[in-house]
Design a protein around this motif. Structure first.
Motif, mmCIF file in Angstrom:
data_model
loop_
_atom_site.group_PDB
_atom_site.id
_atom_site.type_symbol
_atom_site.label_atom_id
_atom_site.label_comp_id
_atom_site.label_asym_id
_atom_site.label_seq_id
_atom_site.Cartn_x
_atom_site.Cartn_y
_atom_site.Cartn_z
ATOM 1 N N PRO A 143 2.329 -2.614 1.397
ATOM 2 C CA PRO A 143 2.703 -1.274 0.927
ATOM 3 C C PRO A 143 1.564 -0.566 0.188
ATOM 4 O O PRO A 143 1.355 0.640 0.375
ATOM 5 N N LEU A 144 0.821 -1.309 -0.622
ATOM 6 C CA LEU A 144 -0.305 -0.715 -1.333
ATOM 7 C C LEU A 144 -1.415 -0.331 -0.362
ATOM 8 O O LEU A 144 -1.983 0.776 -0.451
ATOM 9 N N GLU A 145 -1.723 -1.219 0.573
ATOM 10 C CA GLU A 145 -2.763 -0.921 1.559
ATOM 11 C C GLU A 145 -2.411 0.333 2.349
ATOM 12 O O GLU A 145 -3.274 1.184 2.625
ATOM 13 N N GLN A 146 -1.126 0.473 2.735
ATOM 14 C CA GLN A 146 -0.704 1.642 3.500
ATOM 15 C C GLN A 146 -0.810 2.913 2.673
ATOM 16 O O GLN A 146 -1.246 3.960 3.165
ATOM 17 N N ALA A 147 -0.410 2.826 1.405
ATOM 18 C CA ALA A 147 -0.504 3.998 0.535
ATOM 19 C C ALA A 147 -1.956 4.439 0.373
ATOM 20 O O ALA A 147 -2.257 5.647 0.374
ATOM 21 N N LEU A 148 -2.859 3.490 0.243
ATOM 22 C CA LEU A 148 -4.277 3.819 0.112
ATOM 23 C C LEU A 148 -4.819 4.413 1.404
ATOM 24 O O LEU A 148 -5.587 5.393 1.387
ATOM 25 N N ALA A 149 -4.410 3.839 2.550
ATOM 26 C CA ALA A 149 -4.854 4.374 3.843
ATOM 27 C C ALA A 149 -4.366 5.803 4.032
ATOM 28 O O ALA A 149 -5.117 6.674 4.510
ATOM 29 N N ASN A 150 -3.122 6.063 3.649
ATOM 30 C CA ASN A 150 -2.570 7.414 3.778
ATOM 31 C C ASN A 150 -3.336 8.423 2.926
ATOM 32 O O ASN A 150 -3.381 9.617 3.246
ATOM 33 N N ALA A 151 -3.902 7.935 1.825
ATOM 34 C CA ALA A 151 -4.668 8.805 0.934
ATOM 35 C C ALA A 151 -6.141 8.873 1.322
ATOM 36 O O ALA A 151 -6.930 9.532 0.633
ATOM 37 N N ASP B 5 3.278 4.638 -11.618
ATOM 38 C CA ASP B 5 4.586 4.725 -10.978
ATOM 39 C C ASP B 5 4.454 4.444 -9.483
ATOM 40 O O ASP B 5 4.184 5.345 -8.681
ATOM 41 N N GLY B 6 4.602 3.175 -9.094
ATOM 42 C CA GLY B 6 4.604 2.809 -7.689
ATOM 43 C C GLY B 6 3.226 2.820 -7.050
ATOM 44 O O GLY B 6 2.224 3.251 -7.645
ATOM 45 N N VAL B 7 3.172 2.341 -5.795
ATOM 46 C CA VAL B 7 1.890 2.251 -5.086
ATOM 47 C C VAL B 7 1.310 3.632 -4.823
ATOM 48 O O VAL B 7 0.077 3.804 -4.784
ATOM 49 N N ASN B 8 2.149 4.637 -4.652
ATOM 50 C CA ASN B 8 1.637 5.990 -4.461
ATOM 51 C C ASN B 8 0.938 6.492 -5.724
ATOM 52 O O ASN B 8 0.005 7.296 -5.643
ATOM 53 N N GLY B 9 1.402 6.016 -6.878
ATOM 54 C CA GLY B 9 0.738 6.372 -8.125
ATOM 55 C C GLY B 9 -0.671 5.802 -8.191
ATOM 56 O O GLY B 9 -1.584 6.446 -8.742
#
Length: 437
Positions: free
Chosen positions: A65-73, A32-36
């Motif tokens: 968006p995916l790169e940012q989600a991964l960086a945030n994690a 479910d989305g890049v955060n998933g």
């Protein structure tokens, strides 16, 4: 094709069809989305991933968006964006080396079929470091599990996010070959229509017709199951309904989402039921000339369906009725003709050409040998053709010239007549193969 080879092919296909219920097919789990994606990697305790994509996708900032989600994690990303349209052995080896050098623990394939193929093959080489790609050609030559593989398709066509196949080109010989293994099925997939919005109309059209080809070839082949037929029918319906809309209005997220679903379903269908000569011929053209796979499939599909002749009428006619292209009162021949006409109409509406530039007559023996090698005995096509017979299919999509116009007409008539003769003679071969099996 001689009777011995026919019996061998049909026996092989019979055995594969019989084994279907016992083979380890699976479908990827949908995220479910890049955060998933980021949450999954955190759960798996993976600190760095290899993102396999291409420069076109990167230039349009689709991966951000995916790169940012991964960086945030707190997950590191190594980006391999050197994938080419028909990924080569060199592509795969470079991606594999980046994975190893950077200490990655998973692979994200972000893009169309080429990025998916490159990522899968890199994973195969990581799993089998002492086995070159050339020795993985064919069926079940990987066997060992790949690193965690997540697929994010940016085109609605290849269905690679759910298939066991990767197609690689030898950059030196121009031989394009498939690698088929259950290990290549991604563990997870993200179907996000937002990332397909920026596709140019022609790429939308040709990748969509690639999905159509997957569904049609899976349906009319001889190794279907109830599940693959249902998936293929739903995929064809969605494509007929949504592809022209997505082509005309690339920002229509509903149409884009339906096309992603169609490509996924078509992928599940042909993963079990296989494809046919459209794909075998298209792969050889991509390897030799770099012709985009979706374009080759789109142009070849109506020609090959027509060349199959009466051998394909029963199944193709039934498909035409089930998707609403033909009526229940139509004969199989009439229904098949209506379906082929609809494919031609869709191609014309989306400005897909009827021929493919650059095919040389002197290359046909080599191209046909490669197609024969890929398709036979694995693909359960309506009519079996050997390399000599397959040459006629290439001529059907060569541009018309004063010299070859008569030859093309002869090839079209000859292919249909040849298919009829072959079909009439193959019932005996199928009977023999069943007895032999």
């Amino acid at each position: 094709m001689n009777i011995v080879k026919k019996v061998y092919c049909r026996t092989f296909q019979f055995v594969m069809r019989t084994a279907l219920p016992f083979l380890p097919y699976r479908e990827p789990k949908l995220l479910d989305g890049v955060n998933g994606v980021a949450e999954l990697l955190k759960q798996k305790k993976i600190a760095r991933v290899l993102l396999v994509t291409d420069k076109g996708i990167r230039s349009h900032h689709l991966t951000e968006p995916l790169e940012q989600a991964l960086a945030n994690a707190g997950i590191g990303v190594s980006i391999f964006d050197e994938t080419v349209a028909n990924p080569t052995v060199a592509n795969v080896e470079a991606a594999r080396q980046m994975y190893l050098d950077d200490g990655c623990g998973a692979i994200i394939a972000f893009g169309g079929g080429s990025s998916m193929d490159c990522a899968k093959a890199a994973g195969a080489r990581i799993a089998r470091p002492r086995k070159p790609l050339s020795r993985m050609e064919g069926l079940l030559q990987v066997l060992l599990p790949l690193p965690l593989l997540i697929a994010v398709p940016t085109t609605a066509g290849t269905g690679s996010e759910t298939t066991l196949a990767a197609v690689i080109t030898d950059g030196e010989t121009h031989h394009k070959y498939p690698i088929n293994d259950f290990a290549l099925i991604p563990s997870y997939a993200l179907l996000d229509p937002e990332v397909t919005v920026g596709l140019p109309p022609m790429l939308t059209a040709t990748t969509g017709m690639d999905a159509m080809t997957h569904a049609v070839e899976a349906y009319i082949g001889g190794s279907t199951t109830r599940g693959t037929r249902e998936a293929a029918v739903t995929a064809v319906r969605l494509i007929l309904e949504s592809l022209p809309v997505a082509w005309e209005n690339g920002g229509d997220l509903t149409a884009r989402a339906k096309m992603l679903r169609a490509a996924y379903l078509a992928g599940t269908a042909f993963t079990k039921s296989y494809v046919g000569y459209v794909h075998a011929v298209a792969h050889s053209l991509g390897g030799q000339y770099g012709i985009a796979h979706g374009l080759a499939n789109a142009v070849l599909l109506p020609e090959v369906l027509e060349a199959y002749g009466t051998a394909a009428h029963k199944r193709l006619g039934r498909l035409a009725v089930e998707v609403g292209v033909a009526g229940a009162s139509d004969t199989p021949a009439e229904a098949s003709a209506k379906f082929i006409a609809r494919i031609r109409e869709m191609n014309a509406r989306m400005e897909i050409p009827r021929t493919l530039e650059g095919i040389r007559e002197e290359d046909l023996p080599k191209l046909a040998r490669n197609a024969d090698h890929e398709a036979n005995p694995l693909y359960p096509v309506p009519v079996l053709m050997d390399a000599q017979e397959l040459q006629a299919l290439y001529r059907l999509v060569m541009p018309k010239t004063e010299e070859n116009t008569n030859d093309r007409t002869t090839d079209r008539a000859g292919a249909g007549k040849s298919a009829q003769i072959l079909f009439d003679g193959q019932n005996a071969a199928q009977s023999l193969s069943s007895k032999g099996a």
